[in-house]
Scaffold this active site. Structure first.
Site, PDB file in Angstrom:
ATOM      1  CB  THR A   1      -0.999   0.101   1.193  1.00 51.51           C
ATOM      2  OG1 THR A   1       0.095  -0.083   2.531  1.00 51.51           O
ATOM      3  CG2 THR A   1      -1.995  -0.810   1.193  1.00 51.51           C
TER       4      THR A   1
ATOM      5  N   GLY B   1      17.886 -10.865   4.271  1.00 50.03           N
ATOM      6  CA  GLY B   1      17.269 -11.809   3.336  1.00 50.03           C
ATOM      7  C   GLY B   1      16.209 -12.624   4.644  1.00 50.03           C
TER       8      GLY B   1
ATOM      9  CB  SER C   1      18.931  -6.457   7.260  1.00 48.82           C
ATOM     10  OG  SER C   1      18.749  -7.174   5.939  1.00 48.82           O
ATOM     11  CB  SER C   2      18.006  -2.880   2.668  1.00 47.65           C
ATOM     12  OG  SER C   2      17.390  -3.109   2.377  1.00 47.65           O
TER      13      SER C   2
ATOM     14  CG  ASP D   1      10.399  -1.289   4.745  1.00 46.59           C
ATOM     15  OD1 ASP D   1       9.383  -2.050   4.424  1.00 46.59           O
ATOM     16  OD2 ASP D   1      11.008  -2.484   3.266  1.00 46.59           O
TER      17      ASP D   1
ATOM     18  CE1 TYR E   1       7.807  -3.884  -2.913  1.00 43.09           C
ATOM     19  CE2 TYR E   1       8.508  -2.010  -4.084  1.00 43.09           C
ATOM     20  CZ  TYR E   1       8.093  -2.744  -3.175  1.00 43.09           C
ATOM     21  OH  TYR E   1       7.773  -1.724  -2.709  1.00 43.09           O
TER      22      TYR E   1
HETATM   23  C1  GLA Z   1       9.496  -3.720   0.624  1.00 48.36           C
HETATM   24  C2  GLA Z   1       9.244  -2.507   0.867  1.00 48.36           C
HETATM   25  C3  GLA Z   1       8.337  -1.772   0.919  1.00 48.36           C
HETATM   26  C4  GLA Z   1       6.559  -2.007   1.255  1.00 48.36           C
HETATM   27  C5  GLA Z   1       6.659  -3.730   1.047  1.00 48.36           C
HETATM   28  C6  GLA Z   1       5.162  -4.495   0.728  1.00 48.36           C
HETATM   29  O1  GLA Z   1       8.865  -4.254   1.577  1.00 48.36           O
HETATM   30  O2  GLA Z   1      10.131  -2.167   0.962  1.00 48.36           O
HETATM   31  O3  GLA Z   1       8.448  -0.197   0.845  1.00 48.36           O
HETATM   32  O4  GLA Z   1       5.850  -2.011  -0.716  1.00 48.36           O
HETATM   33  O5  GLA Z   1       7.797  -4.242   0.114  1.00 48.36           O
HETATM   34  O6  GLA Z   1       4.464  -3.665   1.814  1.00 48.36           O
END
Ligand code: GLA
Length: 373
Positions: A41, A128, A133-134, A174, A221
């Site tokens: 989202t 992973g 972690s990034s 994140d 993705y």
């Molecule tokens: C990864 C991406 C986030 C988000 C999620 C899915 O973690 O780094 O920005 O898009 O996928 O919610």
């Protein structure tokens, strides 16, 4: 296993002294995350409700005046990286250190960094496992190098390191939670206007690392993100948050359905948490619906995640879902306090029966971000 702030700092200082010589000016840290609900989202101007993990990455830093950058990591022994700040430019050719040098690059671009630095990293965030972690690495560094800058500058700088330097087209969830989380709270993020709300969350989650590799993760993705953008474009709106009609194309319709239903679930989950006595069965049902939507409409689950989620539910969890981008990584389960051991055993047994490699387990409570205690 998690480290205390003191233990993490001690380790990072030790790596610094051994590999770079002398002492750092300080050690900064930032956590990984699990998302409670609100998946895929963030790049659709939607809603998400992550928590910070107790697992953190520690960055021991010392500025230098010659514009040189030296980076070592306890997780990458024998692979030191050197670069000149002024010469950094995307795309990254730095392998594991792309995220680190990406942050240096984007802070320089934002006018927040002009000196080089020596950096030693150590981390207890599993790599992973889909636990960011990034982002932990980026945010630990960013607060060390430019912690005086406001978070609405630091967050996009960390996101640019991933999007523009490394070339991973992720959203901002994140980094937002890694910087801004508060212990004992989930962070409700509205990506339409950047607003944040700290909502008390004290349950302990079971985190199941499926150990499944994110084999297709990057391409898939990016494809989901492009599909969402296309669905919005066809409807003449800027983002899926504003979509009011169902796209004619069945795949785009399913993607849009996930995003709309997921945003609604985030609001319900948040409303339940704000109530006087959050009902775990209701929260669990929302987690389950989220996973089913990610599996069927957004198609980002995988066999390992489905086995983990199904087994956790069958073992009596209130609810379970994949967390993060999908295609591998981790699932979370909301379980009765004291029932985690049974759920763990049942999930491990289901993996064995399915002929899958053993998963690993940890527990997570909502922890503090890089900037808040
Ligand atoms: C990864 C991406 C986030 C988000 C999620 C899915 O973690 O780094 O920005 O898009 O996928 O919610």
């Amino acid at each position: 296993m998690t480290w205390s702030e003191a233990e993490g700092a001690r380790r990072a200082r030790e790596v610094f002294a051994r590999e770079l010589g002398g002492a750092p000016e300080g050690v900064w840290s930032a956590p990984g995350r699990v998302n409670l609900i609100g998946e895929h989202t963030d790049y659709n101007s939607g809603l998400a409700l992550p928590i910070a993990l107790p697992h953190r990455t520690f960055a021991a830093l010392r500025r230098r005046e010659d514009g040189r950058i030296r980076v070592v990591s306890a997780q990458r022994p024998g692979e030191p990286i050197e670069a000149m700040l002024a010469e950094l430019a995307p795309p990254s050719t730095f392998g594991w250190a792309g995220y680190v040098l990406g942050v240096a690059w984007s802070l320089r671009e934002a006018g927040l960094l002009s000196a080089g630095f020596d950096l030693a990293l150590d981390s207890c965030v599993p790599v992973g496992a889909g636990l960011s972690s990034s982002a932990a690495l980026e945010c630990a560094m960013a607060v060390g190098l430019a912690g005086h800058a406001p978070t609405d500058v630091l967050i996009p700088a960390c996101v640019r390191a991933e999007n523009d330097f490394v070339g991973a087209p992720t959203g901002a969830m994140d980094q937002t939670v890694s910087l801004r989380a508060q212990a004992g709270h989930a962070l409700l993020i509205d990506f339409a206007d950047g607003s944040l709300e700290q909502i008390p969350f004290t349950a302990e989650l079971l985190v199941i690392d499926t150990r499944a590799e994110h084999a297709l993760a990057d391409g898939e993705y990016a494809r989901r993100r492009a599909e969402c953008a296309r669905a919005a474009e066809l409807a003449g709106v800027a983002t899926l948050r504003e979509l009011t009609t169902v796209p004619a194309d069945p795949v785009l319709a399913a993607r849009a359905r996930h995003v709309a239903s997921e945003n609604a679930r985030v609001l319900e989950f948040a409303a339940e948490l704000r109530g006087p006595a959050p009902a775990l069965p209701r929260l669990g049902a929302l987690l389950n619906a989220s996973h089913d939507s990610l599996r069927d409409d957004f198609e980002v689950s995988c066999r390992e995640l489905d086995v983990a989620v199904d087994a956790a539910r069958a073992a009596g969890a209130y609810g379970a879902r994949m967390t993060g981008g999908g295609f591998g990584g981790s699932a979370i389960a909301l379980v009765e306090p004291g029932a985690a051991a049974v759920v763990r055993a049942e999930v491990a047994e289901a993996f064995r029966r399915a002929g899958l490699g053993a998963p690993t387990f940890s527990t997570a409570v909502a922890s503090s971000g890089a900037l808040t205690e």
